[in-house]
Design a protein around this motif. Structure first.
Motif, PDB file in Angstrom:
ATOM      1  N   LEU A   1     -40.173  32.544   5.429  1.00  0.00           N
ATOM      2  CA  LEU A   1     -40.008  31.098   5.360  1.00  0.00           C
ATOM      3  C   LEU A   1     -39.812  30.470   6.737  1.00  0.00           C
ATOM      4  O   LEU A   1     -39.706  29.253   6.850  1.00  0.00           O
ATOM      5  N   ASP A   2     -39.754  31.314   7.760  1.00  0.00           N
ATOM      6  CA  ASP A   2     -39.516  30.834   9.128  1.00  0.00           C
ATOM      7  C   ASP A   2     -40.734  31.165   9.976  1.00  0.00           C
ATOM      8  O   ASP A   2     -40.949  32.320  10.333  1.00  0.00           O
ATOM      9  N   PRO A   3     -41.567  30.187  10.330  1.00  0.00           N
ATOM     10  CA  PRO A   3     -42.807  30.478  11.040  1.00  0.00           C
ATOM     11  C   PRO A   3     -42.606  30.788  12.522  1.00  0.00           C
ATOM     12  O   PRO A   3     -43.542  31.213  13.190  1.00  0.00           O
ATOM     13  N   LEU A   4     -41.408  30.584  13.055  1.00  0.00           N
ATOM     14  CA  LEU A   4     -41.175  30.783  14.476  1.00  0.00           C
ATOM     15  C   LEU A   4     -40.801  32.229  14.761  1.00  0.00           C
ATOM     16  O   LEU A   4     -40.086  32.866  13.996  1.00  0.00           O
ATOM     17  N   ASP A   5     -41.267  32.737  15.891  1.00  0.00           N
ATOM     18  CA  ASP A   5     -40.995  34.108  16.296  1.00  0.00           C
ATOM     19  C   ASP A   5     -39.642  34.149  17.005  1.00  0.00           C
ATOM     20  O   ASP A   5     -39.455  33.476  18.018  1.00  0.00           O
ATOM     21  N   PRO A   6     -38.679  34.950  16.522  1.00  0.00           N
ATOM     22  CA  PRO A   6     -37.361  34.984  17.156  1.00  0.00           C
ATOM     23  C   PRO A   6     -37.358  35.572  18.554  1.00  0.00           C
ATOM     24  O   PRO A   6     -36.370  35.432  19.278  1.00  0.00           O
ATOM     25  N   LEU A   7     -38.443  36.236  18.947  1.00  0.00           N
ATOM     26  CA  LEU A   7     -38.534  36.713  20.327  1.00  0.00           C
ATOM     27  C   LEU A   7     -38.919  35.597  21.283  1.00  0.00           C
ATOM     28  O   LEU A   7     -38.769  35.748  22.497  1.00  0.00           O
ATOM     29  N   ASP A   8     -39.391  34.481  20.752  1.00  0.00           N
ATOM     30  CA  ASP A   8     -39.858  33.385  21.591  1.00  0.00           C
ATOM     31  C   ASP A   8     -39.108  32.077  21.360  1.00  0.00           C
ATOM     32  O   ASP A   8     -39.308  31.119  22.113  1.00  0.00           O
ATOM     33  N   ASP A   9     -38.265  32.034  20.335  1.00  0.00           N
ATOM     34  CA  ASP A   9     -37.582  30.786  19.991  1.00  0.00           C
ATOM     35  C   ASP A   9     -36.111  31.092  19.724  1.00  0.00           C
ATOM     36  O   ASP A   9     -35.795  31.909  18.848  1.00  0.00           O
ATOM     37  N   LEU A  10     -35.205  30.443  20.470  1.00  0.00           N
ATOM     38  CA  LEU A  10     -33.784  30.767  20.385  1.00  0.00           C
ATOM     39  C   LEU A  10     -33.201  30.403  19.027  1.00  0.00           C
ATOM     40  O   LEU A  10     -32.375  31.141  18.484  1.00  0.00           O
ATOM     41  N   ALA A  11     -33.618  29.276  18.450  1.00  0.00           N
ATOM     42  CA  ALA A  11     -33.102  28.898  17.141  1.00  0.00           C
ATOM     43  C   ALA A  11     -33.533  29.900  16.074  1.00  0.00           C
ATOM     44  O   ALA A  11     -32.749  30.262  15.181  1.00  0.00           O
ATOM     45  N   ALA A  12     -34.778  30.366  16.154  1.00  0.00           N
ATOM     46  CA  ALA A  12     -35.253  31.379  15.207  1.00  0.00           C
ATOM     47  C   ALA A  12     -34.495  32.683  15.401  1.00  0.00           C
ATOM     48  O   ALA A  12     -34.155  33.376  14.430  1.00  0.00           O
ATOM     49  N   PHE A  13     -34.201  33.017  16.654  1.00  0.00           N
ATOM     50  CA  PHE A  13     -33.407  34.222  16.891  1.00  0.00           C
ATOM     51  C   PHE A  13     -32.011  34.078  16.303  1.00  0.00           C
ATOM     52  O   PHE A  13     -31.475  35.024  15.704  1.00  0.00           O
ATOM     53  N   ARG A  14     -31.403  32.917  16.450  1.00  0.00           N
ATOM     54  CA  ARG A  14     -30.071  32.708  15.883  1.00  0.00           C
ATOM     55  C   ARG A  14     -30.086  32.981  14.371  1.00  0.00           C
ATOM     56  O   ARG A  14     -29.198  33.653  13.841  1.00  0.00           O
ATOM     57  N   ARG A  15     -31.097  32.460  13.682  1.00  0.00           N
ATOM     58  CA  ARG A  15     -31.183  32.670  12.239  1.00  0.00           C
ATOM     59  C   ARG A  15     -31.366  34.146  11.906  1.00  0.00           C
ATOM     60  O   ARG A  15     -30.751  34.681  10.980  1.00  0.00           O
ATOM     61  N   LEU A  16     -32.241  34.812  12.650  1.00  0.00           N
ATOM     62  CA  LEU A  16     -32.481  36.233  12.415  1.00  0.00           C
ATOM     63  C   LEU A  16     -31.212  37.041  12.657  1.00  0.00           C
ATOM     64  O   LEU A  16     -30.832  37.884  11.841  1.00  0.00           O
ATOM     65  N   ALA A  17     -30.540  36.788  13.797  1.00  0.00           N
ATOM     66  CA  ALA A  17     -29.356  37.567  14.152  1.00  0.00           C
ATOM     67  C   ALA A  17     -28.237  37.348  13.146  1.00  0.00           C
ATOM     68  O   ALA A  17     -27.537  38.303  12.759  1.00  0.00           O
ATOM     69  N   ALA A  18     -28.043  36.107  12.702  1.00  0.00           N
ATOM     70  CA  ALA A  18     -26.992  35.837  11.716  1.00  0.00           C
ATOM     71  C   ALA A  18     -27.250  36.610  10.427  1.00  0.00           C
ATOM     72  O   ALA A  18     -26.322  37.167   9.818  1.00  0.00           O
ATOM     73  N   ALA A  19     -28.506  36.674  10.012  1.00  0.00           N
ATOM     74  CA  ALA A  19     -28.839  37.394   8.792  1.00  0.00           C
ATOM     75  C   ALA A  19     -28.661  38.901   8.959  1.00  0.00           C
ATOM     76  O   ALA A  19     -28.071  39.572   8.096  1.00  0.00           O
ATOM     77  N   LYS A  20     -29.154  39.452  10.055  1.00  0.00           N
ATOM     78  CA  LYS A  20     -29.068  40.898  10.264  1.00  0.00           C
ATOM     79  C   LYS A  20     -27.625  41.347  10.440  1.00  0.00           C
ATOM     80  O   LYS A  20     -27.193  42.358   9.865  1.00  0.00           O
ATOM     81  N   LEU A  21     -26.853  40.617  11.243  1.00  0.00           N
ATOM     82  CA  LEU A  21     -25.474  41.019  11.486  1.00  0.00           C
ATOM     83  C   LEU A  21     -24.595  40.763  10.271  1.00  0.00           C
ATOM     84  O   LEU A  21     -23.598  41.473  10.058  1.00  0.00           O
ATOM     85  N   GLY A  22     -24.954  39.775   9.473  1.00  0.00           N
ATOM     86  CA  GLY A  22     -24.188  39.504   8.270  1.00  0.00           C
ATOM     87  C   GLY A  22     -24.248  40.631   7.257  1.00  0.00           C
ATOM     88  O   GLY A  22     -23.326  40.789   6.444  1.00  0.00           O
ATOM     89  N   SER A  23     -25.308  41.423   7.299  1.00  0.00           N
ATOM     90  CA  SER A  23     -25.447  42.531   6.355  1.00  0.00           C
ATOM     91  C   SER A  23     -25.221  43.892   7.018  1.00  0.00           C
ATOM     92  O   SER A  23     -25.376  44.931   6.360  1.00  0.00           O
ATOM     93  N   PHE A  24     -24.838  43.900   8.292  1.00  0.00           N
ATOM     94  CA  PHE A  24     -24.653  45.158   9.016  1.00  0.00           C
ATOM     95  C   PHE A  24     -23.196  45.601   8.911  1.00  0.00           C
ATOM     96  O   PHE A  24     -22.281  44.853   9.275  1.00  0.00           O
TER      97      PHE A  24
END
Length: 217
Positions: free
Chosen positions: A8-31
């Motif tokens: 649902l997120d078309p932005l690449d988290p390696l190139d967009d800080l906001a997309a990275f924030r969303r990715l990191a919050a999700a990954k760390l939330g389940s780690f």
């Protein structure tokens, strides 16, 4: 190398800080991070994996420590030992400000990775922070020789981690982030787990990583 994306997120988290924030919050939330248990003589420290935009791309801040004091001249992450009554997160954010002049609060913390049992006798807790507009770093000359940025894309590249065979049969990790830029455990181990867990979506552990003899100081 491409990081896993939210469909649902078309932005690449390696190139967009906001997309990275969303990715990191999700990954760390389940780690399910691990914590080194208390033991006689154990000291604790907190460090920050601080993601910012640098030269137009999301990057993590590393420092080269001053040529005097603990860990003289070594690559590291902003951070240091806990003071009385501090949590690892509080210590990490305090040291981020003291060492390189960047201010972060609890709302900027997305989560944490495993404690790393350093050969120096410290249990190091890495916390992941994203800062949208931190301003330029202002390194403390007493503690920091220089401030550097490693792009998330470079961290995710296949050729960044190198495993160097050791005489005892183990392997020493080198995170090769640029020319003449080799980062070993403990810092290299925490960067590798950040890469694997957050950027690549893998469940890995690093407590048994080989540490060079000079990191025991």
């Amino acid at each position: 190398m491409t990081a896993p994306l939210d469909p649902l997120d078309p932005l690449d988290p390696l190139d967009d800080l906001a997309a990275f924030r969303r990715l990191a919050a999700a990954k760390l939330g389940s780690f399910a991070h691990t914590t080194v248990p208390d033991a006689p003589g154990l000291r604790r420290a907190g460090v920050v994996l601080c993601a910012v935009e640098h030269d137009g791309v999301p990057s993590v801040i590393l420092i080269k420590r001053a040529d005097r004091g603990r860990n003289a001249g070594q690559w590291g992450l902003p951070g240091g030992r806990l003071e009385d009554g501090e949590t690892p997160e509080e210590a990490a954010l305090r040291e981020l400000h003291e060492e390189i002049g960047l201010a972060a609060g609890s709302a900027d913390v997305l989560g944490r990775l495993d404690d790393f049992p350093a050969a120096s006798g410290f249990a190091i807790t890495p916390v992941v922070v994203v800062l949208d507009d931190p301003g330029p770093p202002a390194p403390s000359p007493d503690e920091v020789q220089s401030v550097h940025h490693a792009s998330l894309r470079r961290l995710a590249d296949d050729d960044t981690p190198h495993w160097v065979p050791q005489p005892d049969g183990g392997s020493l990790l080198q995170m090769r982030l640029g020319p003449n830029w080799r980062v070993h455990a403990p810092t290299g181990a925490m960067l590798w787990q950040f890469r694997e867990v957050v950027l690549l979506g893998r469940d890995v552990r690093v407590a048994d990583f080989v540490q060079p003899d000079w990191t025991r100081r």
